[in-house]
Design an enzyme around this catalytic site. Sequence first.
Site, PDB file in Angstrom:
ATOM      1  N   SER A 157       0.832  -1.198   0.000  1.00 52.98           N
ATOM      2  CA  SER A 157       0.000   0.000   0.000  1.00 52.98           C
ATOM      3  C   SER A 157       0.881   1.268   0.000  1.00 52.98           C
ATOM      4  O   SER A 157       1.766   1.394  -0.841  1.00 52.98           O
ATOM      5  CB  SER A 157      -0.949  -0.049   1.202  1.00 52.98           C
ATOM      6  OG  SER A 157      -1.943   0.914   1.092  1.00 52.98           O
ATOM      7  N   ASP A 322      -8.957  -6.321  -4.562  1.00 50.93           N
ATOM      8  CA  ASP A 322      -8.552  -5.020  -4.011  1.00 50.93           C
ATOM      9  C   ASP A 322      -9.184  -3.921  -4.857  1.00 50.93           C
ATOM     10  O   ASP A 322      -8.843  -3.747  -6.022  1.00 50.93           O
ATOM     11  CB  ASP A 322      -7.018  -4.924  -4.042  1.00 50.93           C
ATOM     12  CG  ASP A 322      -6.495  -3.648  -3.403  1.00 50.93           C
ATOM     13  OD1 ASP A 322      -7.309  -2.746  -3.100  1.00 50.93           O
ATOM     14  OD2 ASP A 322      -5.270  -3.553  -3.204  1.00 50.93           O
ATOM     15  N   HIS A 355      -8.148  -5.047  -0.191  1.00 54.26           N
ATOM     16  CA  HIS A 355      -6.838  -4.417  -0.023  1.00 54.26           C
ATOM     17  C   HIS A 355      -6.041  -5.058   1.113  1.00 54.26           C
ATOM     18  O   HIS A 355      -4.824  -5.196   1.034  1.00 54.26           O
ATOM     19  CB  HIS A 355      -7.055  -2.932   0.254  1.00 54.26           C
ATOM     20  CG  HIS A 355      -5.802  -2.115   0.280  1.00 54.26           C
ATOM     21  ND1 HIS A 355      -4.957  -2.026  -0.798  1.00 54.26           N
ATOM     22  CD2 HIS A 355      -5.247  -1.350   1.262  1.00 54.26           C
ATOM     23  CE1 HIS A 355      -3.942  -1.236  -0.478  1.00 54.26           C
ATOM     24  NE2 HIS A 355      -4.085  -0.817   0.754  1.00 54.26           N
TER      25      HIS A 355
END
Lengths: 382, 201
Positions: A157, A322, A355
Site C-alpha cells: 500500500s 482489491d 486491499h
Amino acid sequence: MPDSLPADSVGVVAPQTLHFDTPIELACGQALDSYDLVIETYGQLNADASNAVLICHALSGHHHAAGYHSADERKPGWWDSCIGPGKPIDTNRFFVVSLNNLGGCHGSTGPNSTNPATGKPYGPDFPVVTVGDWVKSQALLADRLGIQCWAAVVGGSLGGMQALQWSLDYPERLKHSVVIASTPRLTAQNIAFNEVARQAITSDREFHDGRYYDFDVVPRRGLMLARMVGHITYLSDASMGEKFGRELRDQAYKFGYDAEFQVESYLRYQGERFSETFDANTYLLMTKALDYFDPAYDYGGDLARALAEARCEFLVLSFSTDWRFTPARSEELVNAMIAARRKVSYSEIDAPWGHDAFLIPTPRYTDIFTAYMDRVAREVGQ
Amino acid sequence: MRPDLEIIQQWIQPGHHILDLGCGDGTLLDYLQRERGASGFGLEINPEHITTCMSRGVPVIEQNLDTQGLGNFDDGSFDTVLMTQALQAVRRPDRVLDEMLRVGRDGIVTFPNFAHWRLRWGLALSGRMPESEALPYKWYNTPNIRLCTFKDFEALCRQKGIRIKSRRVVDGQHQNSWLARLWPNLLGEIAIYRITREIEE
C-alpha cells in the site's frame, strides 16, 4: 503472545530510538532541525552489510512489524505473517529494519512530539511530509546503520509507494523493490475517500484546529469516523459478506438507529479502538502523503520516463478483489516498467480479502513472495 | 539443453530484448539472459511456472494472451518475440502472430505438427483422435485447441504477408534428422519457425 512462542516468530523484540541532529529539508520547503526515528530490527546484519531489508509501513502502520514486545502483548507486529524465520522475509537470512516514519505517532517525531521552538506539541505546525521525505529520512537511517545498499526495500500500500520512490531517488542503494497492493498515484476516488476522512477529523468539535493537545482532548469521534470509512475500503464486498452478511446482533429489527447489524458494531468497535491509539494529526498527514504521491509528476505524467532512473529489479503484486488500489493500478505501474525496460515480475493474486490481502498469508501469496525473496537472499550469499 | 532451445538461442544476439509468450518455467529466458546477454520478459499464467521464474530470476509477468492480448507492449519494443509450444493453445493464433510481429521485429514460433505420419496413421487406423509424445492429451482435456500442420502454418503466413526467415524441423526427441528435412510435413514432429514482416535484405 501465545503460551509458547511459534518456531517461525522473531520472538520478543524491543524498539530503539535513534536521534538525528542534522536538519532534514522537506519537500514542502520547511526543515526539521532534529528528529527521532523509532526502529525495530530482526535477524543479523552480515559482514558486508548486504543482507538488509527495509520494511516500509502503510497508513496506520509503525515500526512494530514482527514479534512481540512482551509476553503480555496479545497480537504480534502488523506483518508478522511475512517476517520471521522461514517466512517470506526470512530473518535467518535477512537483517530486517522496520521504522515508524516521520510524522507518525508511535515514537518517531510527529505532530504529537514536542516542538523544541515552543515547548508544546507541534500539532498542525508539523510540516506535511511526503513519500519522498520519508525515503530521504530512511536513507539517513541506512547511513546510520552502516547499510550502503538494501538487498530489498519492501512495502504494501503506502509502503509500496516508498519502495517505488526508493528506486527513483536512490537507484544505487537498493537491489530490489517489492511493491505490493500499491499504485503509482491515487485516483480521484482514492483522494475523495481521504477527503471524507479528513473532514470527519477536522469537523470534530474537539479538533481545535489541530491543537487538541493543549485542551487535553482528542477528536475521538472524527478519528473513529475516518477509520470506519477507511476500513470499508480495505475490505472487499465478498469478505464483508462472508464475515458479517446481514447478521443482526439480536434476533429482530428494533426500528431504531443503534448498531443492529454486526457489520455496524464491528466498524464502530474498530473505529473506537483506533481512535484510542492513533493521533488525528498523523492521520491527516498520512492521507496527504498518499494524495500527493505521483512520481510521474516531474516527468510530464510519464511514469516510464520517471522509471528510467531506476536500477533495481522489481516485484509487483496485486490482489484480485482489491478495489482501493486495483490490479489495474499495479498493471499501470508494471507497463511503465516494461516500457522503461526495467526488470519486473508481476502477479495478480486471487484472494478474497480486498486491499487487506497484503497482510494475510494466503498460500499463493506466500509461495510467490517466498520464491522471490529466496532469490534475493541467494544473490547476497545468504 | 533441449535441442529446439539450442536452435533458438543461435538466433539471439547479445543484448537483444526478448518477449517470451508462454515462457513456462523460464528455462530458455534464463539461458538467454545468462549465456547470451539478452534481456526481456516472459508471460505466463501457470502459477507453478510463475513461481519458478521468480525463484530463478527470470522477469515474468502474469498475463493471459487470450484475454489480455499484448496491448500493453509498444510497437517494435522487442528484437524477438518467442512462442515455444504455445501457438496451438491460444484461441486466435492468427491474431497472436499479428501482435508478435507488431511488438517485435522477429518472431520465433515452435509448434507440434498435426500432419506427422504417426498421427495420420493413428487417426486412419483407429478412428480415434491421435495422441503422441508431443500431444499427450485426450481430445476433451487438451489445452491444444488450435492444432495445425506445417503446411497450414505456412499458408497462414503467406496469406498475412509474413516472411519465413528460416525453418527447422525436428523429431519427437528434438533431433534434426535428415528424413524430417526431406519430408517435413510427414516426418517432422516439431517445427521451429523464424518469421518477420521486414522486407528481405
